[in-house]
Design a protein around this motif. Structure first.
Motif, PDB file in Angstrom:
ATOM      1  N   SER A 108       7.594   4.402  -0.947  1.00 35.27           N
ATOM      2  CA  SER A 108       7.854   4.665   0.465  1.00 35.27           C
ATOM      3  C   SER A 108       6.655   4.178   1.261  1.00 35.27           C
ATOM      4  CB  SER A 108       8.071   6.170   0.675  1.00 35.27           C
ATOM      5  OG  SER A 108       8.317   6.448   2.029  1.00 35.27           O
ATOM      6  N   HIS A 109       6.929   3.506   2.359  1.00 29.22           N
ATOM      7  CA  HIS A 109       5.838   3.060   3.216  1.00 29.22           C
ATOM      8  C   HIS A 109       6.341   2.827   4.628  1.00 29.22           C
ATOM      9  CE1 HIS A 109       6.597  -1.526   2.627  1.00 29.22           C
ATOM     10  NE2 HIS A 109       7.701  -0.848   2.507  1.00 29.22           N
ATOM     11  N   GLY A 119       7.674   7.526   8.742  1.00 31.95           N
ATOM     12  CA  GLY A 119       7.428   8.933   8.410  1.00 31.95           C
ATOM     13  C   GLY A 119       6.636   9.617   9.514  1.00 31.95           C
ATOM     14  N   VAL A 120       5.642   8.914  10.044  1.00 33.11           N
ATOM     15  CA  VAL A 120       4.845   9.458  11.147  1.00 33.11           C
ATOM     16  C   VAL A 120       5.699   9.530  12.419  1.00 33.11           C
ATOM     17  CG1 VAL A 120       2.751   9.175  12.536  1.00 33.11           C
ATOM     18  CG2 VAL A 120       2.728   8.537  10.117  1.00 33.11           C
ATOM     19  N   VAL A 121       6.531   8.524  12.630  1.00 27.10           N
ATOM     20  CA  VAL A 121       7.428   8.530  13.791  1.00 27.10           C
ATOM     21  C   VAL A 121       8.305   9.776  13.761  1.00 27.10           C
ATOM     22  CG1 VAL A 121       9.464   7.384  14.776  1.00 27.10           C
ATOM     23  CG2 VAL A 121       7.432   6.044  14.210  1.00 27.10           C
ATOM     24  N   LEU A 138       0.839  -1.197   0.000  1.00 34.55           N
ATOM     25  CA  LEU A 138       0.000   0.000   0.000  1.00 34.55           C
ATOM     26  C   LEU A 138       0.875   1.249   0.000  1.00 34.55           C
ATOM     27  CD1 LEU A 138      -2.532  -1.231   2.704  1.00 34.55           C
ATOM     28  CD2 LEU A 138      -2.833  -1.263   0.240  1.00 34.55           C
ATOM     29  N   ALA A 139       2.108   1.100  -0.484  1.00 37.73           N
ATOM     30  CA  ALA A 139       3.083   2.182  -0.459  1.00 37.73           C
ATOM     31  C   ALA A 139       2.735   3.285  -1.457  1.00 37.73           C
ATOM     32  CB  ALA A 139       4.466   1.627  -0.790  1.00 37.73           C
ATOM     33  N   ILE A 140       3.256   4.478  -1.167  1.00 37.70           N
ATOM     34  CA  ILE A 140       3.152   5.562  -2.143  1.00 37.70           C
ATOM     35  C   ILE A 140       4.318   5.405  -3.117  1.00 37.70           C
ATOM     36  CG2 ILE A 140       1.920   7.229  -0.706  1.00 37.70           C
ATOM     37  CD1 ILE A 140       4.572   8.577  -0.087  1.00 37.70           C
ATOM     38  N   THR A 180      -2.738   5.090   3.103  1.00 39.73           N
ATOM     39  CA  THR A 180      -2.466   3.684   3.418  1.00 39.73           C
ATOM     40  C   THR A 180      -0.991   3.395   3.645  1.00 39.73           C
ATOM     41  OG1 THR A 180      -2.304   3.091   1.067  1.00 39.73           O
ATOM     42  CG2 THR A 180      -4.483   2.885   2.109  1.00 39.73           C
ATOM     43  N   ALA A 181      -0.108   4.209   3.077  1.00 43.09           N
ATOM     44  CA  ALA A 181       1.334   3.945   3.163  1.00 43.09           C
ATOM     45  C   ALA A 181       1.839   3.780   4.596  1.00 43.09           C
ATOM     46  CB  ALA A 181       2.116   5.028   2.426  1.00 43.09           C
TER      47      ALA A 181
END
Length: 170
Positions: free
Chosen positions: A91-92, A96-98, A23-25, A36-37
């Motif tokens: 990228s998934h 990134g959120v971390v 579900l990566a971008i 979803t990434a």
């Protein structure tokens, strides 16, 4: 709940789809992959590593409030757009959120200049400061999306600036 979604996706992917459910971008992926990434990972070890950092940082940002937490997610997703449109590889993962959560927690103390916020920033710097090297292309291992980390980090900085309270506010 968010970590549960990531674990459920990885479980379904591993058990039923042999790791093919990405579900990566990436260039040409649908716009929905921006959402979803973060829940798609390259295996359980990738997911476990992200989970162990995501949970405490999420908790610390949630101490600042739901508004701050949602601002970090919005900042990260918005900064995924250029990666989705222009970056040549996918990228998934929650990293990134971390990095967005980390940036928020580092910046909020400097912006607000309140004792509790400053203390939180110092604590996070001591515990997670070494992970800042993951923002550098030459310091990231092959296959690790330093651009996703950097985008998330900038999104977290924007979220901190947008949600900060002045020292004289209650």
């Amino acid at each position: 709940m968010l970590v549960g979604l990531a674990w459920l996706q990885e479980l379904i992917d591993t058990l039923f789809l042999r790791g093919q459910w990405s579900l990566a971008i990436h260039p040409g992926s649908g716009w929905w992959t921006l959402f979803t990434a973060p829940f798609s990972h390259g295996g359980f070890s990738h997911l476990l590593t992200n989970t162990l950092v995501f949970l405490p940082l999420s908790y610390l940002v949630m101490l600042k409030g739901l508004r701050a937490y949602l601002a970090v997610w919005m900042g990260v997703i918005c900064l995924e757009i250029p990666i989705w449109l222009f970056w040549p590889v996918g990228s998934h993962g929650l990293s990134g959120v971390v990095y967005g959560l980390l940036a928020y927690l580092l910046a909020i103390g400097l912006i607000e200049r309140r004792p509790l916020s400053l203390g939180l920033s110092v604590l996070v710097l001591c515990l997670y400061g070494s992970s800042l090297f993951g923002l550098l292309p030459w310091a990231s291992p092959p296959g690790v999306s330093w651009i996703g980390h950097t985008g998330g980090f900038i999104g977290g900085l924007i979220a901190a600036a947008a949600t900060a309270r002045k020292a004289n506010q209650a």
